[in-house]
Design a protein around this motif. Structure first.
Motif, PDB file in Angstrom:
ATOM      1  N   UNK A   1       0.845  -1.185   0.000  1.00 27.93           N
ATOM      2  CA  UNK A   1       0.000   0.000   0.000  1.00 27.93           C
ATOM      3  C   UNK A   1       0.888   1.244   0.000  1.00 27.93           C
ATOM      4  N   UNK A   2       0.600   2.189  -0.855  1.00 30.85           N
ATOM      5  CA  UNK A   2       1.384   3.413  -0.958  1.00 30.85           C
ATOM      6  C   UNK A   2       1.075   4.347   0.210  1.00 30.85           C
ATOM      7  N   UNK A   3       2.085   5.076   0.636  1.00 28.23           N
ATOM      8  CA  UNK A   3       1.904   6.046   1.712  1.00 28.23           C
ATOM      9  C   UNK A   3       1.065   7.216   1.214  1.00 28.23           C
ATOM     10  N   UNK A   4       0.285   7.783   2.097  1.00 31.99           N
ATOM     11  CA  UNK A   4      -0.546   8.937   1.737  1.00 31.99           C
ATOM     12  C   UNK A   4       0.349  10.136   1.455  1.00 31.99           C
ATOM     13  N   UNK A   5      -0.053  10.929   0.490  1.00 31.73           N
ATOM     14  CA  UNK A   5       0.694  12.142   0.162  1.00 31.73           C
ATOM     15  C   UNK A   5       0.609  13.107   1.336  1.00 31.73           C
ATOM     16  N   UNK A   6       1.714  13.807   1.631  1.00 29.06           N
ATOM     17  CA  UNK A   6       1.686  14.770   2.736  1.00 29.06           C
ATOM     18  C   UNK A   6       0.647  15.858   2.499  1.00 29.06           C
ATOM     19  N   UNK A   7      -0.006  16.268   3.567  1.00 27.00           N
ATOM     20  CA  UNK A   7      -0.989  17.348   3.501  1.00 27.00           C
ATOM     21  C   UNK A   7      -0.529  18.449   4.441  1.00 27.00           C
ATOM     22  N   UNK A   8      -0.837  19.677   4.067  1.00 29.22           N
ATOM     23  CA  UNK A   8      -0.400  20.846   4.821  1.00 29.22           C
ATOM     24  C   UNK A   8      -1.631  21.635   5.236  1.00 29.22           C
ATOM     25  N   UNK A   9      -1.700  22.004   6.513  1.00 27.38           N
ATOM     26  CA  UNK A   9      -2.805  22.840   6.988  1.00 27.38           C
ATOM     27  C   UNK A   9      -2.553  24.281   6.585  1.00 27.38           C
ATOM     28  N   UNK A  10      -3.611  24.937   6.150  1.00 25.81           N
ATOM     29  CA  UNK A  10      -3.504  26.333   5.741  1.00 25.81           C
ATOM     30  C   UNK A  10      -4.821  27.037   6.040  1.00 25.81           C
ATOM     31  N   UNK A  11      -4.779  28.340   5.970  1.00 23.98           N
ATOM     32  CA  UNK A  11      -5.981  29.141   6.177  1.00 23.98           C
ATOM     33  C   UNK A  11      -6.014  30.294   5.201  1.00 23.98           C
ATOM     34  N   UNK A  16     -11.562  33.325   5.490  1.00 25.39           N
ATOM     35  CA  UNK A  16     -11.370  32.869   6.871  1.00 25.39           C
ATOM     36  C   UNK A  16     -11.621  31.377   7.088  1.00 25.39           C
ATOM     37  N   UNK A  17     -11.492  30.556   6.051  1.00 24.60           N
ATOM     38  CA  UNK A  17     -11.651  29.123   6.230  1.00 24.60           C
ATOM     39  C   UNK A  17     -10.293  28.475   6.451  1.00 24.60           C
ATOM     40  N   UNK A  18     -10.302  27.329   7.118  1.00 21.12           N
ATOM     41  CA  UNK A  18      -9.105  26.514   7.323  1.00 21.12           C
ATOM     42  C   UNK A  18      -9.311  25.204   6.572  1.00 21.12           C
ATOM     43  N   UNK A  19      -8.219  24.633   6.079  1.00 19.31           N
ATOM     44  CA  UNK A  19      -8.318  23.430   5.263  1.00 19.31           C
ATOM     45  C   UNK A  19      -6.955  22.766   5.196  1.00 19.31           C
ATOM     46  N   UNK A  20      -6.903  21.601   4.576  1.00 26.54           N
ATOM     47  CA  UNK A  20      -5.649  20.915   4.306  1.00 26.54           C
ATOM     48  C   UNK A  20      -5.471  20.837   2.798  1.00 26.54           C
TER      49      UNK A  20
END
Length: 75
Positions: A1-11, A16-20
């Motif tokens: 199984x492949x590793x999940x791609x890195x995700x970065x938190x941002x806003x 004014x929303x927050x997301x990855x």
């Protein structure tokens, strides 16, 4: 199984929303000074272009996550 791609938190300062975001959704520019070192992305919520300053710790985190980096040179 492949590793999940890195995700970065941002806003987004516009809506004014927050997301990855996936690392490939961000760009990091490293300049000669703190003023010219920043990261950018397009907000998935409102579609606005966002540019934020990137200090040493942010640069470390983003490069570690595999964010594409561009070195800016002054002339």
């Amino acid at each position: 199984m492949a590793a999940a791609a890195p995700r970065v938190r941002a806003g987004c300062p516009h809506c004014r929303t927050s997301f990855e975001l996936d690392a490939d959704a961000l760009r990091l520019a490293i300049g000669a000074s703190a003023r010219t070192t920043f990261y950018s992305f397009t907000c998935p919520g409102c579609g606005e272009a966002v540019r934020k300053p990137a200090g040493e710790r942010i640069v470390e985190l983003l490069t570690g996550a595999g964010v594409r980096t561009m070195r800016l040179t002054g002339r």
